[in-house]
Design a protein around this motif. Sequence first.
Motif, mmCIF file in Angstrom:
data_model
loop_
_atom_site.group_PDB
_atom_site.id
_atom_site.type_symbol
_atom_site.label_atom_id
_atom_site.label_comp_id
_atom_site.label_asym_id
_atom_site.label_seq_id
_atom_site.Cartn_x
_atom_site.Cartn_y
_atom_site.Cartn_z
ATOM 1 N N GLU A 67 42.798 43.178 111.659
ATOM 2 C CA GLU A 67 43.288 42.972 110.492
ATOM 3 C C GLU A 67 42.745 41.824 109.670
ATOM 4 O O GLU A 67 42.195 41.754 108.427
ATOM 5 C CB GLU A 67 44.824 42.946 110.564
ATOM 6 N N GLU A 72 42.352 41.205 105.442
ATOM 7 C CA GLU A 72 43.859 41.477 105.175
ATOM 8 C C GLU A 72 44.724 40.571 106.033
ATOM 9 O O GLU A 72 44.392 40.542 107.212
ATOM 10 C CB GLU A 72 44.262 42.891 105.632
ATOM 11 N N VAL A 83 51.644 47.205 110.649
ATOM 12 C CA VAL A 83 50.727 46.864 111.824
ATOM 13 C C VAL A 83 50.861 48.199 112.782
ATOM 14 O O VAL A 83 51.790 48.452 113.252
ATOM 15 C CB VAL A 83 50.723 45.442 112.656
#
Length: 108
Positions: A67, A72, A83
């Motif tokens: 991520e 992000e 997630v």
Amino acid sequence: MMIKPELEERGISQKAFARMLGTQPSHLSELLNGKRALTTDLAIKIESAIGLPAKILLSAQAQYELEAAGGESIMAGGRHETVSVTIPAQDHNLLQEIVKRFGWACAF
């Protein structure tokens, strides 16, 4: 990270936990505060010490790094983002238990 709440629930200080793991308290603090990545060696020590599965800890770490590399943030504006974590099938029941314990929303 799921380690901090587990330590609080068990009444284990970060300093005492660092001693249990054979690491410096500052190293553990950086890990728990997202300033240092979890290593395989430390994940195995954590599993031995308090039973949180190394596979799940490392999977969460890998997802966090993916991520972060994509630009992000897992946290955006103070709220949690979705997630995805992939775990081995044999750990499915354990993940359900962890999900309940930490109040996560989870889809299987």
